[in-house]
Design a protein around this motif. Structure first.
Motif, PDB file in Angstrom:
ATOM      1  N   GLY A 195      88.491 -41.429  38.552  1.00  0.00           N
ATOM      2  CA  GLY A 195      87.244 -42.031  38.100  1.00  0.00           C
ATOM      3  C   GLY A 195      86.039 -41.183  38.479  1.00  0.00           C
ATOM      4  O   GLY A 195      85.109 -41.010  37.688  1.00  0.00           O
ATOM      5  N   SER A 196      86.071 -40.654  39.702  1.00  0.00           N
ATOM      6  CA  SER A 196      84.974 -39.796  40.151  1.00  0.00           C
ATOM      7  C   SER A 196      84.940 -38.496  39.361  1.00  0.00           C
ATOM      8  O   SER A 196      83.865 -37.942  39.110  1.00  0.00           O
ATOM      9  CB  SER A 196      85.130 -39.496  41.644  1.00  0.00           C
ATOM     10  N   GLN A 197      86.115 -38.005  38.974  1.00  0.00           N
ATOM     11  CA  GLN A 197      86.179 -36.792  38.164  1.00  0.00           C
ATOM     12  C   GLN A 197      85.469 -37.003  36.831  1.00  0.00           C
ATOM     13  O   GLN A 197      84.739 -36.124  36.347  1.00  0.00           O
ATOM     14  CB  GLN A 197      87.639 -36.406  37.940  1.00  0.00           C
ATOM     15  N   SER A 198      85.672 -38.180  36.246  1.00  0.00           N
ATOM     16  CA  SER A 198      84.996 -38.497  34.981  1.00  0.00           C
ATOM     17  C   SER A 198      83.485 -38.604  35.187  1.00  0.00           C
ATOM     18  O   SER A 198      82.696 -38.099  34.374  1.00  0.00           O
ATOM     19  CB  SER A 198      85.540 -39.810  34.416  1.00  0.00           C
ATOM     20  N   LYS A 199      83.088 -39.259  36.280  1.00  0.00           N
ATOM     21  CA  LYS A 199      81.659 -39.385  36.576  1.00  0.00           C
ATOM     22  C   LYS A 199      81.042 -38.019  36.848  1.00  0.00           C
ATOM     23  O   LYS A 199      79.909 -37.749  36.442  1.00  0.00           O
ATOM     24  CB  LYS A 199      81.458 -40.300  37.779  1.00  0.00           C
ATOM     25  N   LEU A 200      81.807 -37.161  37.519  1.00  0.00           N
ATOM     26  CA  LEU A 200      81.316 -35.818  37.819  1.00  0.00           C
ATOM     27  C   LEU A 200      81.113 -35.023  36.534  1.00  0.00           C
ATOM     28  O   LEU A 200      80.123 -34.298  36.385  1.00  0.00           O
ATOM     29  CB  LEU A 200      82.306 -35.104  38.743  1.00  0.00           C
ATOM     30  N   ALA A 201      82.058 -35.174  35.609  1.00  0.00           N
ATOM     31  CA  ALA A 201      81.936 -34.481  34.326  1.00  0.00           C
ATOM     32  C   ALA A 201      80.702 -34.962  33.560  1.00  0.00           C
ATOM     33  O   ALA A 201      79.991 -34.164  32.928  1.00  0.00           O
ATOM     34  CB  ALA A 201      83.199 -34.706  33.495  1.00  0.00           C
ATOM     35  N   ILE A 204      77.636 -33.416  35.075  1.00  0.00           N
ATOM     36  CA  ILE A 204      77.508 -32.016  34.670  1.00  0.00           C
ATOM     37  C   ILE A 204      76.965 -31.923  33.247  1.00  0.00           C
ATOM     38  O   ILE A 204      76.092 -31.103  32.949  1.00  0.00           O
ATOM     39  CB  ILE A 204      78.861 -31.301  34.786  1.00  0.00           C
ATOM     40  N   GLU A 205      77.481 -32.782  32.365  1.00  0.00           N
ATOM     41  CA  GLU A 205      76.996 -32.795  30.985  1.00  0.00           C
ATOM     42  C   GLU A 205      75.511 -33.159  30.922  1.00  0.00           C
ATOM     43  O   GLU A 205      74.732 -32.541  30.176  1.00  0.00           O
ATOM     44  CB  GLU A 205      77.819 -33.781  30.154  1.00  0.00           C
TER      45      GLU A 205
END
Length: 321
Positions: A195-201, A204-205
């Motif tokens: 979930g954090s990986q998605s939020k991090l992406a 970045i976007e």
């Protein structure tokens, strides 16, 4: 004389009572012995119950030293993605509390009891819809009693028909609880990391979009500046103003009140700088590489540093490893 007769009628004749009981002695003895025999048969039919107790305590903090990086990675990731809904701290207290909580739902104890011969026999004697209640009742014979004020550690307590079997059932249940705590913790961390990986992406976007907005703003500002300089240079040429008419220190001519005004605050036109200086600035702006122009912007430098930090954050990879 009548009063004497009345007094005798109220008295109990013990002899007559004894005679009455003696006549029914066999009935009384039969009932008494029958009750004794039934009681003995009932006690013989009941399985013996044994109890056992011991204490359990949390592991030493040193046992979790190798998991310190997980807590640090979680904290770092929480700060990076801006979330605090995952308060896992991998230490002895957290794991111990999770262990107690997992045991209290009795699922592992019930799963262990289903394979016990005594329990299987017990369940076969009741209707199917009542078996769940029987299992729960039997599972409650295994307890972790919270520590009291004068005790440091919780108490493990069980009551079972056979002490050795009860100990084995308890131990198996505790092993299942520990395995489930580990699996749950690993699953929670994995889900949190994804979930954090998605939020991090997404961050970045968004940062990249902000960077592009800044770049476009710089491009438009430079375009506006070039148009302005070109117009001012043309005017200066037409007026024959090659040099800076305002002087080396960029000060205006002295007005009637003898107050000197700088060019930044002066209402005097910009072309008074002279076309030589203005055209030089135009040439420099046109010759400047786009990367060099962006490097002059503090705002662009800050957003670029932010993107670099997000793209190179290793917290997620450490949790997923």
């Amino acid at each position: 004389m009548p009063e004497t007769a009345t007094r005798h009628d109220d008295e109990i004749d013990l002899f007559e009572l004894f005679v009455t009981l003696w006549k029914g002695k066999w009935l009384i003895l039969t009932a008494m012995f029958g009750a004794i025999i039934l009681g003995m048969l009932y006690l013989m039919a009941l399985p013996n119950s044994y109890s056992g107790t011991t204490f359990v305590r949390a592991a030493q903090p040193s046992a979790f030293t190798r998991y310190t990086f997980l807590s640090e990675a979680i904290n770092t990731l929480s700060e990076t993605v801006g979330t605090d809904d995952f308060a896992y701290k991998i230490d002895s207290e957290f794991i111990f509390n999770a262990f107690i909580s997992e045991f209290d739902d009795l699922e592992e104890v019930i799963k262990t009891l289903r394979s016990d011969e005594f329990v299987v026999q017990k369940l076969s004697e009741v209707e199917e819809e009542k078996q769940a209640n029987v299992l729960i009742s039997l599972a409650k014979q295994f307890q972790i009693i919270a520590s009291q004020e004068n005790e440091k550690n919780p108490e493990l307590r069980f009551t079972w028909v056979d002490p050795e079997t009860g100990r084995q059932l308890f131990e198996t249940s505790l092993q299942l609880v520990l395995a489930n705590v580990k699996a749950t913790l690993a699953s929670d961390i994995d889900q949190y990391a994804k979930g954090s990986q998605s939020k991090l992406a997404i961050k970045i976007e968004n940062a990249a979009l902000q960077r592009d907005t800044i770049k476009e703003g710089i491009r438009l500002a430079d375009k506006q500046r070039l148009l302005f300089l070109t117009e001012q240079a043309t005017i200066a040429r037409e007026l024959g103003l090659a040099a800076n008419f305002l002087g080396v220190n960029e000060q205006s001519i002295t007005p009637g009140n003898n107050v000197l005004l700088s060019v930044q605050s002066s209402p005097l036109p910009f072309y008074l700088h002279g076309y030589t200086a203005i055209e030089k600035e135009i040439a420099l702006m046109k010759a400047r590489a786009p990367e060099d122009r962006l490097a002059l912007s503090d705002e662009y430098a800050q957003i670029q540093q932010k993107i670099y930090a997000l793209e190179n954050d290793i917290s997620v990879s450490r949790l997923l490893a």
